[in-house]
Write an enzyme that holds these catalytic residues in place. Sequence first.
Site, mmCIF file in Angstrom:
data_model
loop_
_atom_site.group_PDB
_atom_site.id
_atom_site.type_symbol
_atom_site.label_atom_id
_atom_site.label_comp_id
_atom_site.label_asym_id
_atom_site.label_seq_id
_atom_site.Cartn_x
_atom_site.Cartn_y
_atom_site.Cartn_z
ATOM 1 N N HIS A 1 13.125 32.722 -42.856
ATOM 2 C CA HIS A 1 12.831 34.076 -43.335
ATOM 3 C C HIS A 1 13.879 34.526 -44.350
ATOM 4 O O HIS A 1 14.147 35.706 -44.476
ATOM 5 C CB HIS A 1 12.842 35.056 -42.156
ATOM 6 C CG HIS A 1 11.721 34.852 -41.194
ATOM 7 N ND1 HIS A 1 11.639 35.507 -39.987
ATOM 8 C CD2 HIS A 1 10.615 34.069 -41.272
ATOM 9 C CE1 HIS A 1 10.532 35.133 -39.352
ATOM 10 N NE2 HIS A 1 9.898 34.254 -40.111
HETATM 11 C C1 FAD Z 1 8.027 26.504 -41.628
HETATM 12 C C2 FAD Z 1 7.937 27.956 -41.971
HETATM 13 C C3 FAD Z 1 7.336 28.824 -41.083
HETATM 14 C C4 FAD Z 1 7.230 30.176 -41.391
HETATM 15 N N1 FAD Z 1 6.549 30.973 -40.544
HETATM 16 C C5 FAD Z 1 6.337 32.265 -40.881
HETATM 17 C C6 FAD Z 1 5.499 33.079 -40.069
HETATM 18 O O1 FAD Z 1 4.905 32.627 -39.091
HETATM 19 N N2 FAD Z 1 5.351 34.376 -40.430
HETATM 20 C C7 FAD Z 1 5.973 34.905 -41.525
HETATM 21 O O2 FAD Z 1 5.821 36.104 -41.766
HETATM 22 N N3 FAD Z 1 6.751 34.140 -42.308
HETATM 23 C C8 FAD Z 1 6.913 32.832 -42.025
HETATM 24 N N4 FAD Z 1 7.649 32.043 -42.870
HETATM 25 C C9 FAD Z 1 8.248 32.661 -44.080
HETATM 26 C C10 FAD Z 1 7.258 33.096 -45.163
HETATM 27 O O3 FAD Z 1 6.184 32.204 -45.262
HETATM 28 C C11 FAD Z 1 7.984 33.188 -46.503
HETATM 29 O O4 FAD Z 1 9.062 34.070 -46.348
HETATM 30 C C12 FAD Z 1 7.109 33.701 -47.646
HETATM 31 O O5 FAD Z 1 5.954 32.903 -47.800
HETATM 32 C C13 FAD Z 1 7.903 33.743 -48.943
HETATM 33 O O6 FAD Z 1 7.151 34.359 -49.958
HETATM 34 P P1 FAD Z 1 7.731 34.493 -51.441
HETATM 35 O O7 FAD Z 1 6.624 35.068 -52.256
HETATM 36 O O8 FAD Z 1 9.018 35.224 -51.388
HETATM 37 O O9 FAD Z 1 8.078 33.025 -51.910
HETATM 38 P P2 FAD Z 1 7.218 31.682 -51.832
HETATM 39 O O10 FAD Z 1 5.973 31.891 -51.056
HETATM 40 O O11 FAD Z 1 8.144 30.606 -51.405
HETATM 41 O O12 FAD Z 1 6.745 31.450 -53.341
HETATM 42 C C14 FAD Z 1 7.537 30.916 -54.354
HETATM 43 C C15 FAD Z 1 6.662 30.046 -55.235
HETATM 44 O O13 FAD Z 1 7.347 29.776 -56.433
HETATM 45 C C16 FAD Z 1 7.207 28.427 -56.765
HETATM 46 N N5 FAD Z 1 8.363 28.051 -57.582
HETATM 47 C C17 FAD Z 1 9.655 27.971 -57.185
HETATM 48 N N6 FAD Z 1 10.428 27.617 -58.222
HETATM 49 C C18 FAD Z 1 9.611 27.485 -59.286
HETATM 50 C C19 FAD Z 1 9.825 27.129 -60.627
HETATM 51 N N7 FAD Z 1 11.056 26.847 -61.082
HETATM 52 N N8 FAD Z 1 8.762 27.077 -61.474
HETATM 53 C C20 FAD Z 1 7.503 27.365 -61.021
HETATM 54 N N9 FAD Z 1 7.246 27.691 -59.749
HETATM 55 C C21 FAD Z 1 8.294 27.757 -58.895
HETATM 56 C C22 FAD Z 1 7.180 27.721 -55.430
HETATM 57 O O14 FAD Z 1 6.609 26.430 -55.532
HETATM 58 C C23 FAD Z 1 6.353 28.689 -54.616
HETATM 59 O O15 FAD Z 1 4.976 28.422 -54.715
HETATM 60 C C24 FAD Z 1 7.775 30.683 -42.599
HETATM 61 C C25 FAD Z 1 8.391 29.814 -43.486
HETATM 62 C C26 FAD Z 1 8.451 28.460 -43.196
HETATM 63 C C27 FAD Z 1 9.089 27.537 -44.173
#
Ligand code: FAD
Length: 603
Positions: free
Chosen positions: A534
């Site tokens: 998280h």
């Molecule tokens: C195993 C696991 C279990 C989890 N379980 C839960 C749960 O049950 N409930 C919950 O609420 N949360 C859970 N989480 C956490 C939650 O899923 C994440 O916090 C959330 O999805 C993050 O969202 P975000 O938009 O911040 O980033 P992300 O969803 O990580 O999006 C970032 C995106 O940017 C892309 N990216 C990165 N760098 C670049 C680049 N240089 N160029 C182009 N693209 C790039 C990545 O590929 C990715 O697609 C879990 C996480 C994990 C790993």
Amino acid sequence: MKTLWLFIIIVTTSSAHNFLDIVKNYIHSPEKDEKFTSNSKYDFIIIGAGSAGSVLANRLSENKKWRILLLEAGYMPNFFNRIPIFVGYFQLTGYNWGYNIEPQKNACLGMKNRQCSWPRGRGLGGTSILNYMIHTRGNKFDYDQWASLGNGGWSYVDVLPYFKKSERFNVPGFKNSSYHNENGNLCVEHVPYHTKLATTFLNAGQELGYKIVDYNGQDQKGFSYIQVNINHGKRCTGATAYLEQINRPNLEIITGARVTKILIDADKRAYGVEYIKDTIWKNVTCSKEVLLSAGTIDSAKLLMLSGIGPKEHLEELNIPVIQDSKVGYNMYEHIGFLGLTFMVNQSESLLQSRLFNPKLFLEYLLYKRGPISIPGGAEALAFIRTKYAPDERPDVELLFVSGSLHSDNGQVLKRALRLSEDLYDAIYKPIEEQDAWSIWPIVQYPRSVGRLTLRSKDPFEPPKMDPNFFSHPADIEIILEGIKHAINISKTKAFQAYGSRLHDLKIPGCKQFEFASDDYWRCAIKHLPSMMNHEIGTVKMGPQTDTYAVVDPQLKVYGIKTLRVVDASIMPAIPSGHVNAGIYMIGEKAADMIKQSWKGELY
Ligand SMILES: Cc1cc2nc3c(=O)[nH]c(=O)nc-3n(C[C@H](O)[C@H](O)[C@H](O)COP(=O)(O)OP(=O)(O)OC[C@H]3O[C@@H](n4cnc5c(N)ncnc54)[C@H](O)[C@@H]3O)c2cc1C
Ligand SMILES: *[C@@H]1O[C@H](CO)[C@@H](O)[C@H](O)[C@H]1NC(C)=O
Ligand SMILES: *[C@@H]1O[C@H](CO)[C@@H](O)[C@H](O)[C@H]1NC(C)=O
Ligand SMILES: *[C@@H]1O[C@H](CO)[C@@H](O)[C@H](O)[C@H]1NC(C)=O
Ligand SMILES: *[C@@H]1O[C@H](CO)[C@@H](O)[C@H](O)[C@H]1NC(C)=O
């Protein structure tokens, strides 16, 4: 038996085929990308199609006059990603960036090289393709705290409309509630199947005087089955909720495109990005804003690579400094304890060998129900207050799992978590194929704070992530209280009907302590921490007076024009529970703020 498997394979691959067809409609072929990006300007470029980036792409492209480019480093996940029971397996694939944290002094002692893994999703949907789908908003006061830190517009009353806007709520019993909405994009349901052990967990809670609650409604404290981002048995990701539904000519999505730099001119205005796809480098520009949604790790990394970050750190790496800023500080993560396993005398838990049964898969494929629809083994949770809770907010989450680290015979979890062979062989190997359940007690407001830095200016090198787990001793003490509550739950009549008994083999490295003494648990917590993935806060939101703030309450980067960050990295403090619901909320709210700020424009 063989025919049954064959049938399953046919059903699976045929649905996979349909699914990929849908996807092809909106993903560009490289030739088309070429044509589009070379002579046209976009209004907005979004970096990263994760939880937040998917929302932005959908909401901004509602305005037909705006042209949006969404760049994502990964690709569309395959059909198996939709099947909840497989959740752990995807961490072992290329859909995970595969990061590990720095070797820890006080944590991850039972992991290889004292390093816990920090999985991050790479693909359309981002980390929502790897996650356990648990949908929790956190406590109301978490957001009121954001507002009290000087972030106007982020109190619970302010953000509730965006939580509601995002969700398609379908949880029996709690539907008619001013806290929910049934018409949003993101499915929020109960898992269609509960083991008897999960029901027992709820009964145990009631026996101890707790209520069964809608933890996303009026009162967070209590017990509940998990609310999950599942659509009638199938995983719902940022991409399936916000991208798959739409096919808009003004939204261009390029997968396999890795951004290496944000382009900023002499006037400190962000005007485009540099990216690489299929070994070809390109620059692409936009007329309105660059929106960074690469997640807590990669958004911080990209800002620093682009010259926005701590001056001395960037200078050390020969990166020209455009804006001195506290990027990478303020990194928080939820952490708990993985090692509380309770053995039972009935065959009710989830064992991999029992799940790999063609009948169960068939039931799932035909009706999308049964044990295959359970995310890993996570089934229920409780939010409780320990004696340390400083205010009315629950300070511990107890996550109920109808299995344990041994339930897959060491095939997936051991590898995904980097458990050392010694530890696994000593305490889990001996109970393989035996029935058990677990509770993971998780500290909700950890005080240990971490930092993310670059290793070099090479955009392909993973950054250095040091969460400094347990650098503040309170975190261990709160988890220890959580353990005591969990043990009391195992002693209820409800769980004693299964002869529930604490698995008492000692962790190697903690043998000097008497089993189940406070010091034993403190040692065990350091060996087997559960990282919840998280991580937040590396691009902190705050008012101008906050010297650690990188973005303002409109999510605009201080000192830079037309650059916003929209993802988990902006959270100024960690909400309780699981963070993804809050990230979708951030995406919804940011989209509205962006629309608002360009309202007066003629386009
Ligand atoms: C195993 C696991 C279990 C989890 N379980 C839960 C749960 O049950 N409930 C919950 O609420 N949360 C859970 N989480 C956490 C939650 O899923 C994440 O916090 C959330 O999805 C993050 O969202 P975000 O938009 O911040 O980033 P992300 O969803 O990580 O999006 C970032 C995106 O940017 C892309 N990216 C990165 N760098 C670049 C680049 N240089 N160029 C182009 N693209 C790039 C990545 O590929 C990715 O697609 C879990 C996480 C994990 C790993
Ligand atoms: C839903 O809630 C409203 C307001 O609280 C109430 O008037 C109505 O009767 C409720 N409907 C159902 C079906 O419970
Ligand atoms: C992109 O622009 C930057 C800054 O002007 C420049 O240094 C770089 O070479 C350009 N890259 C490509 C592939 O055109
Ligand atoms: C656990 O139960 C015992 C016996 O009822 C009680 O004394 C103790 O306070 C409980 N512990 C917690 C953390 O609730
Ligand atoms: C399991 O243990 C409980 C408590 O000792 C006992 O009442 C129950 O009969 C046992 N069940 C089985 C199937 O052995």
